[in-house]
Design a protein around this motif. Structure first.
Motif, PDB file in Angstrom:
ATOM      1  N   LYS A   1       5.517  -4.187 -11.735  1.00  0.00           N
ATOM      2  CA  LYS A   1       6.310  -4.074 -11.981  1.00  0.00           C
ATOM      3  C   LYS A   1       6.952  -2.660 -10.928  1.00  0.00           C
ATOM      4  N   ALA A   2       6.144  -2.242 -11.967  1.00  0.00           N
ATOM      5  CA  ALA A   2       6.118  -0.030 -11.005  1.00  0.00           C
ATOM      6  C   ALA A   2       6.841  -0.401  -9.175  1.00  0.00           C
ATOM      7  N   ILE A   3       5.468  -0.780  -8.819  1.00  0.00           N
ATOM      8  CA  ILE A   3       4.934  -0.865  -7.586  1.00  0.00           C
ATOM      9  C   ILE A   3       5.857  -1.900  -6.439  1.00  0.00           C
TER      10      ILE A   3
ATOM     11  N   TRP B   1      -8.501   2.166 -10.831  1.00  0.00           N
ATOM     12  CA  TRP B   1      -8.064   3.560 -10.473  1.00  0.00           C
ATOM     13  C   TRP B   1      -8.048   4.409 -12.392  1.00  0.00           C
ATOM     14  N   GLY B   2      -8.785   3.933 -13.253  1.00  0.00           N
ATOM     15  CA  GLY B   2      -8.608   4.688 -13.980  1.00  0.00           C
ATOM     16  C   GLY B   2      -9.318   5.278 -15.245  1.00  0.00           C
TER      17      GLY B   2
ATOM     18  N   ALA C   1       0.965  -1.503  -0.047  1.00  0.00           N
ATOM     19  CA  ALA C   1       0.292   0.221   0.527  1.00  0.00           C
ATOM     20  C   ALA C   1       0.597   0.909  -0.053  1.00  0.00           C
ATOM     21  N   ALA C   2       2.478   0.829   0.829  1.00  0.00           N
ATOM     22  CA  ALA C   2       3.247   2.493   0.431  1.00  0.00           C
ATOM     23  C   ALA C   2       4.073   2.658  -0.563  1.00  0.00           C
TER      24      ALA C   2
ATOM     25  N   HIS D   1       3.036   5.744  -6.305  1.00  0.00           N
ATOM     26  CA  HIS D   1       2.808   6.272  -7.489  1.00  0.00           C
ATOM     27  C   HIS D   1       0.959   6.965  -7.691  1.00  0.00           C
ATOM     28  N   GLY D   2       0.112   7.149  -7.364  1.00  0.00           N
ATOM     29  CA  GLY D   2      -1.170   7.625  -6.630  1.00  0.00           C
ATOM     30  C   GLY D   2      -1.723   6.694  -6.968  1.00  0.00           C
TER      31      GLY D   2
END
Length: 559
Positions: free
Chosen positions: A463-465, A356-357, A184-185, A190-191
């Motif tokens: 991957k980014a998270i 979220w998009g 979560a953090a 990344h919004g």
């Protein structure tokens, strides 16, 4: 059955069938239910306190127990003895069946997410697929009733992808685990927001059902009724009215009709004796699962219904959809060698990441329609036969690597919306039958670019998270490599979809077939679209709403 003059015959005892029986019997209507599987008593047959160490192969999956040795599904799986199905050339599709009283509700993940205004009117936004024949606000009160009845834990998040429940409906969620808090953090940077998952698992007592004690996997089944399944809730509630009778081992073959083409009952095979039986009924409700109900309709041919029953639109078996699925896992160094403690919880993820998009899609910033969510994995769980990681060496050094890695892996499971396409449908195999001579389904399947681009976006996001958490991920697989097979997520819907017109749909908004007013469908087949949210809560909500409407028609003498 001579002493039981039933008004309605319901085929199937899972989410839709049991809820239909509950609502109809509660309102005083006698219901006869047919279940293709065997009787199942969760209070005596559930291996709740069995450990992997006591099972063959440490409880690992086997060909006849696909989800592990202790999985509650009996007489079912990807392949069912004596009940084949086929796939067309160039197609891959898996069909999960649960041949037991209660159907798939004995097995499901119990994720219970409401569809939103976005989900019911997708075509109005982007021109793709089909709209549902009602608005979100019309079904919201029925979600309220269903959540309160079955028992759903969670919170109102205020997010546009998660419609709120009234105060007092949702039970408190379990607290997040350490890996989920770390996810979560990282996502927040990344919004992206992680929130409590809504799940049909009790955290407080409800009627005669006890709350979860966070000790045994829900997939084993739940003899105390904390994890929702119809065998510990809706079916006993309906039977307590005195208005429900159940016949198990009853494989429905066809729905029968009279000379005018209207429904008169069903034929079924008694699997214990192999004999064919007939039952009459004023009203028939099919709730056997999307593909099983479509199979019954396509096999119910007559002079008045040459292409199958309720199929004047040609849509029975069409519009077959499943959720997209893909996954990405990684070792998070910050989670290595942490102190051991009990992270069982209600076994599934306590937090998840909803879609979220919506705003980005409205602004044309994404190259795919609709959305997905992430179900999160990562905790100290009961050890099994499989050990994660690229381990090296042997002896004490190898053991230390395993100990260090224990509880340090996290997993992102993508579940996304699929749009119907002309390549995804089921029909009847012209030459293959099951043990009882009933023609079997043949599946045709191909993912579209919409789903592949969605999965590509999801993998990059995961991957980014993960990298923000300190994990090393490496090169991603292609979307074609990563996406699960059709049917593998076990969310197949759409094969008897509802709509506003008999020209392009099978039923009206009440699940009543356009061609036969006394024939209803109350399973996932009626879905006009397949939002990324798990489908069972909406199957039950529609079944409650539509059965309440059916009850008014019976009382008025319309049916």
């Amino acid at each position: 059955m001579n002493d039981f003059a039933h008004h309605v015959l319901v085929v199937g005892s899972g989410a839709g069938g049991a809820m239909a029986a509950y609502e109809l019997t509660r309102q005083g209507h006698k219901v006869l239910m047919l279940e293709a599987g065997r009787h199942y008593d969760p209070r005596t047959e559930t291996p709740m306190f069995r450990r992997n160490v006591d099972a063959p192969l440490m409880g690992a999956s086997t060909p006849d127990k696909d989800f592990g040795f202790y999985d509650s599904t009996v007489g079912g799986g990807w392949q069912v003895p004596d009940e084949p199905y086929t796939t067309a050339e160039g197609s891959e599709f898996l069909w999960w069946r649960s041949r037991m009283l209660g159907g798939r509700t004995n097995h499901w993940g119990r994720y219970s997410l409401r569809f939103s205004a976005h989900d019911f009117k997708g075509k109005s936004r982007d021109g793709l697929g089909a709209d549902w024949p009602f608005e979100h606000d019309e079904i919201a009160p029925w979600y309220d009733r269903t959540e309160a009845l079955i028992g759903v834990c969670g919170t109102n998040t205020g997010l546009d992808d998660m419609p709120p429940s009234p105060d007092g409906v949702l039970q408190p969620p379990p607290v997040p685990r350490i890996p989920e808090l770390l996810i979560a953090a990282a996502a927040k940077k990344h919004g992206i927001t992680a929130v409590p998952m809504h799940r049909a698992v009790l955290t407080r007592p409800l009627d005669e059902r006890a709350p979860c004690f966070y000790a045994t996997p829900c997939g084993h089944g739940c003899s105390i009724g904390a994890a929702f399944q119809t065998t510990t809730s809706l079916l006993p509630m309906a039977q307590a009215t005195g208005n429900l009778r159940v016949i198990t081992d009853a494989m429905v073959k066809t729905v029968t009709t009279d000379a005018g083409g209207q429904v008169t009952g069903v034929t079924y095979v008694d699997k214990k004796t192999g004999t064919e039986q007939q039952l009459g009924a004023k009203v028939v409700v099919l709730a056997a699962s999307a593909c099983e109900s479509a199979r019954i309709l396509l096999n119910s041919k007559s002079e008045r219904h040459p292409d199958g029953l309720a199929n004047s639109s040609g849509q029975v078996g069409r519009n077959l959809m499943d959720s997209t699925g893909a996954g990405l896992s990684a070792l998070v160094p910050a989670l290595m060698d942490r102190p051991r403690y009990n992270e069982d919880g209600h076994t599934a993820n306590h937090l998840f990441i909803p879609w979220w998009g919506h705003e980005a899609q409205a602004n044309g910033e994404l190259d795919f329609p609709r959305g997905y969510h992430f179900e999160l994995g990562g905790r100290f769980g009961e050890p099994g036969a499989y050990v994660s990681g690229e381990l090296q060496g042997y002896g004490t050094a190898l053991k230390q690597q395993v100990r260090a890695h224990y509880g340090a892996y996290v997993h992102f499971a993508l579940r996304g919306e699929m749009l119907p396409n002309d390549n995804c449908y089921m029909d009847i195999d012209p030459s293959v039958t099951d043990k009882w001579g009933i023609p079997v389904p043949r599946f045709h399947w191909k993912w579209s670019e919409h789903e592949l681009k969605q999965v590509e976006h999801g993998l990059k996001t995961a991957k980014a998270i993960l990298e923000t958490m300190g994990a090393t991920v490496g090169e991603l697989p292609t979307a074609e490599e990563a996406i699960k097979k059709g049917g593998e997520i076990i969310h197949e819907v759409g094969t008897t979809r509802m709509g506003d017109s008999p020209e392009d749909s099978v039923t009206n908004q009440w699940g009543q077939t356009w061609d036969c007013p006394n024939l209803f469908v109350m399973d996932g087949g009626v879905f006009a679209s397949n939002p990324h949210k798990n489908c069972t809560l909406t199957i039950m909500t529609l079944a409650m709403r539509n059965s309440a409407w059916l009850a008014t028609q019976l009382e008025a003498g319309t049916l």
